[in-house]
Design an enzyme around this catalytic site. Structure first.
Site, PDB file in Angstrom:
ATOM      1  N   SER A 139       0.848  -1.199   0.000  1.00 54.27           N
ATOM      2  CA  SER A 139       0.000   0.000   0.000  1.00 54.27           C
ATOM      3  C   SER A 139       0.876   1.239   0.000  1.00 54.27           C
ATOM      4  CB  SER A 139      -0.877   0.000   1.255  1.00 54.27           C
ATOM      5  OG  SER A 139      -1.479   1.267   1.413  1.00 54.27           O
ATOM      6  N   LYS A 158       3.151  -2.417   6.112  1.00 52.95           N
ATOM      7  CA  LYS A 158       3.360  -2.348   4.660  1.00 52.95           C
ATOM      8  C   LYS A 158       4.775  -1.851   4.339  1.00 52.95           C
ATOM      9  CE  LYS A 158      -0.720  -3.894   3.297  1.00 52.95           C
ATOM     10  NZ  LYS A 158      -0.873  -5.229   2.690  1.00 52.95           N
TER      11      LYS A 158
HETATM   12  N1  LIG Z   1      -8.843  -1.778  -0.530  1.00 50.18           N
HETATM   13  C1  LIG Z   1      -7.889  -0.861  -0.605  1.00 50.18           C
HETATM   14  O1  LIG Z   1      -8.171   0.342  -0.797  1.00 50.18           O
HETATM   15  C2  LIG Z   1      -6.447  -1.249  -0.481  1.00 50.18           C
HETATM   16  C3  LIG Z   1      -5.485  -0.236  -0.674  1.00 50.18           C
HETATM   17  C4  LIG Z   1      -4.132  -0.563  -0.584  1.00 50.18           C
HETATM   18  C5  LIG Z   1      -3.766  -1.883  -0.331  1.00 50.18           C
HETATM   19  N2  LIG Z   1      -4.721  -2.840  -0.136  1.00 50.18           N
HETATM   20  C6  LIG Z   1      -4.258  -4.203   0.145  1.00 50.18           C
HETATM   21  O2  LIG Z   1      -4.880  -5.118  -0.743  1.00 50.18           O
HETATM   22  C7  LIG Z   1      -4.992  -6.403  -0.122  1.00 50.18           C
HETATM   23  C8  LIG Z   1      -6.429  -6.896  -0.233  1.00 50.18           C
HETATM   24  O3  LIG Z   1      -7.250  -5.932   0.405  1.00 50.18           O
HETATM   25  P1  LIG Z   1      -8.833  -5.854   0.194  1.00 50.18           P
HETATM   26  O4  LIG Z   1      -9.162  -4.440   0.005  1.00 50.18           O
HETATM   27  O5  LIG Z   1      -9.274  -6.868  -0.791  1.00 50.18           O
HETATM   28  O6  LIG Z   1      -9.302  -6.260   1.666  1.00 50.18           O
HETATM   29  P2  LIG Z   1     -10.571  -7.088   2.197  1.00 50.18           P
HETATM   30  O7  LIG Z   1     -11.725  -6.878   1.318  1.00 50.18           O
HETATM   31  O8  LIG Z   1     -10.648  -6.712   3.632  1.00 50.18           O
HETATM   32  O9  LIG Z   1     -10.077  -8.593   2.048  1.00 50.18           O
HETATM   33  C9  LIG Z   1      -9.010  -9.046   2.812  1.00 50.18           C
HETATM   34  C10 LIG Z   1      -8.788 -10.506   2.504  1.00 50.18           C
HETATM   35  O10 LIG Z   1      -7.684 -10.944   3.332  1.00 50.18           O
HETATM   36  C11 LIG Z   1      -8.114 -12.097   4.021  1.00 50.18           C
HETATM   37  N3  LIG Z   1      -7.393 -12.309   5.246  1.00 50.18           N
HETATM   38  C12 LIG Z   1      -7.262 -11.500   6.326  1.00 50.18           C
HETATM   39  N4  LIG Z   1      -6.537 -12.095   7.277  1.00 50.18           N
HETATM   40  C13 LIG Z   1      -6.191 -13.306   6.793  1.00 50.18           C
HETATM   41  C14 LIG Z   1      -5.449 -14.392   7.303  1.00 50.18           C
HETATM   42  N5  LIG Z   1      -4.918 -14.385   8.519  1.00 50.18           N
HETATM   43  N6  LIG Z   1      -5.275 -15.475   6.512  1.00 50.18           N
HETATM   44  C15 LIG Z   1      -5.808 -15.524   5.281  1.00 50.18           C
HETATM   45  N7  LIG Z   1      -6.553 -14.551   4.752  1.00 50.18           N
HETATM   46  C16 LIG Z   1      -6.737 -13.456   5.508  1.00 50.18           C
HETATM   47  C17 LIG Z   1      -9.603 -11.902   4.257  1.00 50.18           C
HETATM   48  O11 LIG Z   1     -10.220 -13.112   4.624  1.00 50.18           O
HETATM   49  P3  LIG Z   1     -11.563 -13.164   5.564  1.00 50.18           P
HETATM   50  O12 LIG Z   1     -12.720 -13.003   4.645  1.00 50.18           O
HETATM   51  O13 LIG Z   1     -11.479 -14.500   6.209  1.00 50.18           O
HETATM   52  O14 LIG Z   1     -11.455 -12.039   6.554  1.00 50.18           O
HETATM   53  C18 LIG Z   1      -9.977 -11.380   2.877  1.00 50.18           C
HETATM   54  O15 LIG Z   1     -10.070 -12.454   1.966  1.00 50.18           O
HETATM   55  C19 LIG Z   1      -4.528  -6.215   1.330  1.00 50.18           C
HETATM   56  O16 LIG Z   1      -3.199  -6.654   1.470  1.00 50.18           O
HETATM   57  C20 LIG Z   1      -4.619  -4.716   1.520  1.00 50.18           C
HETATM   58  O17 LIG Z   1      -3.752  -4.246   2.522  1.00 50.18           O
HETATM   59  C21 LIG Z   1      -6.044  -2.555  -0.207  1.00 50.18           C
END
Ligand SMILES: NC(=O)c1ccc[n+]([C@@H]2O[C@H](COP(=O)([O-])OP(=O)(O)OC[C@H]3O[C@@H](n4cnc5c(N)ncnc54)[C@H](OP(=O)(O)O)[C@@H]3O)[C@@H](O)[C@H]2O)c1
Length: 228
Positions: A139, A158
């Site tokens: 991020s 991050k």
């Molecule tokens: N959305 C944004 O704006 C944004 C911006 C910058 C970076 N990111 C990065 O993009 C990535 C995906 O984010 P997202 O927005 O898709 O988030 P999200 O919708 O909250 O999804 C997170 C995913 O990670 C899984 N997860 C969390 N803890 C885990 C664990 N211990 N073992 C296995 N799976 C686990 C969750 O599973 P559960 O369903 O079981 O909770 C879910 O599948 C992350 O690394 C995040 O930091 C996102």
């Protein structure tokens, strides 16, 4: 056809990455910590004519990582791409001096130690690929020059993930090892006000997994290198 592991593939950006890669004909191993949620995602894909494998994997548990690596090693000759996508964003806009240590620990386990342990576990299978790649979903909130206070656990995690990415890329020079910021994406984590749909958030990670022009040891957003 590449064999690709995606962590946190049951929702959000990880699920979309899995969908796009599977749609392009690659063998996707979708992983999720919750078996039921993972199987639901797999079923949803099947209904769209996309066949993905499912494996349970909680990246915050070394035991779960060990079990996953054993299972994968008994089924696959090689892994071409590992996408460390699973992530936590739980500490809210706390001040760093008032950081919640439990949140810090949980966040570091999921966002940093998990990807490191999983990478270590899968290295032997990745080394068997003719074009091994590791993509760490990071991020801009961890980019050193952009750190503006607040969200301490997430930012620290991050930045650490970025450091891991650089270090590893200097050691495994025949790999393509990169970090990527997906932008602000409408997921459970990003919230409904975020500017980007999941399709856009998954675009650069998918490109990093597949494109021949991709280099190594860089931090990317929108297929462009951004500062660490
Ligand atoms: N959305 C944004 O704006 C944004 C911006 C910058 C970076 N990111 C990065 O993009 C990535 C995906 O984010 P997202 O927005 O898709 O988030 P999200 O919708 O909250 O999804 C997170 C995913 O990670 C899984 N997860 C969390 N803890 C885990 C664990 N211990 N073992 C296995 N799976 C686990 C969750 O599973 P559960 O369903 O079981 O909770 C879910 O599948 C992350 O690394 C995040 O930091 C996102």
């Amino acid at each position: 056809m590449k064999t690709i592991v995606v962590t946190g593939g049951n929702r959000g950006i990880g699920k979309e990455i899995a969908k796009q890669l599977s749609s392009k004909g690659h063998q996707v191993i979708l992983t999720a910590r919750d078996k039921q949620k993972g199987l639901e995602a797999q079923k949803e894909f099947a209904e769209q004519g996309l066949e993905v494998s499912f494996e349970q994997l909680d990246v915050s548990s070394y035991d779960s990582i060990d079990k996953f690596v054993s299972s994968i090693s008994s089924q696959y000759e090689k892994i071409d791409v590992l996408i460390n996508n699973a992530g936590l964003f739980i500490d809210g806009n706390k001040n760093t001096y008032n950081i919640d240590l439990d949140s810090l620990e949980q966040t570091m386990r999921t966002n940093v130690y998990g990807p490191i342990a999983l990478t270590k576990g899968l290295i032997r299978l990745l080394e068997k690929s003719s074009d091994p790649r590791i993509i760490n979903i990071s991020s801009g909130m961890g980019a050193i020059d952009d750190i503006a206070g607040g969200y301490p656990s997430y930012r620290i995690s991050k930045t650490a993930l970025n450091s891991f990415t650089i270090n590893l890329s200097k050691e495994l020079t025949n790999f393509k090892i990169n970090a990527v910021c997906p932008g602000w994406v409408r997921t459970d984590m990003g919230g409904s006000s975020a500017s980007r749909p999941v399709e856009k958030g998954a675009e650069t990670p998918v490109w990093l997994a597949l494109d021949n022009s991709v280099t190594t040891g860089k931090f990317w957003r929108d297929k462009q290198v951004i500062p660490w």
